[in-house]
Scaffold this active site. Structure first.
Site, PDB file in Angstrom:
ATOM      1  N   ASP A 162      34.415  15.608 -72.989  1.00 47.37           N
ATOM      2  CA  ASP A 162      35.172  15.464 -71.748  1.00 47.37           C
ATOM      3  C   ASP A 162      36.044  14.224 -71.792  1.00 47.37           C
ATOM      4  O   ASP A 162      35.575  13.146 -72.192  1.00 47.37           O
ATOM      5  CB  ASP A 162      34.228  15.326 -70.538  1.00 47.37           C
ATOM      6  CG  ASP A 162      33.493  16.597 -70.211  1.00 47.37           C
ATOM      7  OD1 ASP A 162      34.138  17.665 -70.208  1.00 47.37           O
ATOM      8  OD2 ASP A 162      32.281  16.523 -69.949  1.00 47.37           O
TER       9      ASP A 162
ATOM     10  N   ARG B 157      30.390  25.906 -79.755  1.00 50.72           N
ATOM     11  CA  ARG B 157      30.365  26.036 -78.290  1.00 50.72           C
ATOM     12  C   ARG B 157      31.029  27.334 -77.870  1.00 50.72           C
ATOM     13  O   ARG B 157      32.117  27.665 -78.321  1.00 50.72           O
ATOM     14  CB  ARG B 157      31.105  24.847 -77.655  1.00 50.72           C
ATOM     15  CG  ARG B 157      31.309  24.959 -76.151  1.00 50.72           C
ATOM     16  CD  ARG B 157      30.285  24.184 -75.391  1.00 50.72           C
ATOM     17  NE  ARG B 157      30.375  24.366 -73.953  1.00 50.72           N
ATOM     18  CZ  ARG B 157      30.755  23.444 -73.096  1.00 50.72           C
ATOM     19  NH1 ARG B 157      31.118  22.261 -73.529  1.00 50.72           N
ATOM     20  NH2 ARG B 157      30.755  23.695 -71.803  1.00 50.72           N
TER      21      ARG B 157
ATOM     22  N   ASP C 283      29.656  19.127 -76.023  1.00 49.32           N
ATOM     23  CA  ASP C 283      30.477  19.030 -74.827  1.00 49.32           C
ATOM     24  C   ASP C 283      31.326  17.765 -74.973  1.00 49.32           C
ATOM     25  O   ASP C 283      30.787  16.695 -75.245  1.00 49.32           O
ATOM     26  CB  ASP C 283      29.592  18.934 -73.584  1.00 49.32           C
ATOM     27  CG  ASP C 283      30.371  18.981 -72.286  1.00 49.32           C
ATOM     28  OD1 ASP C 283      31.433  19.634 -72.236  1.00 49.32           O
ATOM     29  OD2 ASP C 283      29.922  18.367 -71.297  1.00 49.32           O
TER      30      ASP C 283
ATOM     31  N   ARG D 257      24.129  23.508 -74.726  1.00 49.85           N
ATOM     32  CA  ARG D 257      25.338  23.623 -75.544  1.00 49.85           C
ATOM     33  C   ARG D 257      25.234  22.738 -76.775  1.00 49.85           C
ATOM     34  O   ARG D 257      24.581  21.702 -76.752  1.00 49.85           O
ATOM     35  CB  ARG D 257      26.575  23.255 -74.741  1.00 49.85           C
ATOM     36  CG  ARG D 257      26.586  21.812 -74.296  1.00 49.85           C
ATOM     37  CD  ARG D 257      27.479  21.609 -73.123  1.00 49.85           C
ATOM     38  NE  ARG D 257      26.859  22.225 -71.981  1.00 49.85           N
ATOM     39  CZ  ARG D 257      26.790  21.685 -70.788  1.00 49.85           C
ATOM     40  NH1 ARG D 257      27.357  20.551 -70.549  1.00 49.85           N
ATOM     41  NH2 ARG D 257      26.170  22.298 -69.806  1.00 49.85           N
TER      42      ARG D 257
END
Length: 163
Positions: A105, A90, A103, A100
């Site tokens: 989170d 990334r 990811d 991407r």
């Protein structure tokens, strides 16, 4: 900084680009689930689901969620997640929400709400994202959003209602 107390985190994962040696985005997400063990103990894994891209991204995503039991505080865990994203190729430059390889989170944590300049928990957009709510509700249906008081199951059901 590593703390002495254990924290439970709900972490969302997404990918829409192939990556060697893993392969397609589903395999990238599956591999990332394994690598999260370096940051704590993965206690639950959701199914991996497909979702349409958000923003300028062009390819469909593979998304999932995990419950991660970790001694890291939220800021330290975020640093570890960003490091893992970099290890998976990334690059955080240019346009937001583009294609991407990975990811990661932090969506929720057992400590309730948390706010720092580079991190907000709960994740500010998670209530609007089916691709987060579905996998999250699959592994933690009774976990309550500290802002609305609703469970993840309730939030996911609301997201599925017709407008």
């Amino acid at each position: 900084m590593r703390g002495y107390l254990s924290n439970l985190y709900l972490v969302a994962l997404g990918s829409n680009r192939r990556l060697r040696p893993f392969g397609d985005p589903r395999h990238v997400v599956r591999a990332a689930m394994e690598e999260l063990a370096a940051l704590g103990t993965v206690t639950a894994r959701s199914p991996i689901v497909a979702s349409d891209p958000v923003g300028p991204a062009q390819r469909r995503f593979a998304n999932a969620a995990v419950l991660l039991d970790s001694a890291f505080d939220p800021s330290s865990l975020l640093a570890g997640l960003k490091r893992l994203e970099r290890e998976f190729g990334r690059r955080r430059s240019g346009q937001r929400w583009r294609d991407r390889t990975l990811d990661l989170d932090i969506v929720l944590w057992s400590g309730g709400a948390y706010a720092e300049p580079d991190l907000q928990i709960p994740h500010p957009l998670f209530r609007e994202r089916d691709f987060v709510l579905g996998p999250a509700a699959a592994i933690a249906p009774r976990w309550r959003d500290p802002v609305t008081g609703r469970t993840l199951r309730q939030l996911a059901n609301r997201a599925h209602r017709p407008a």
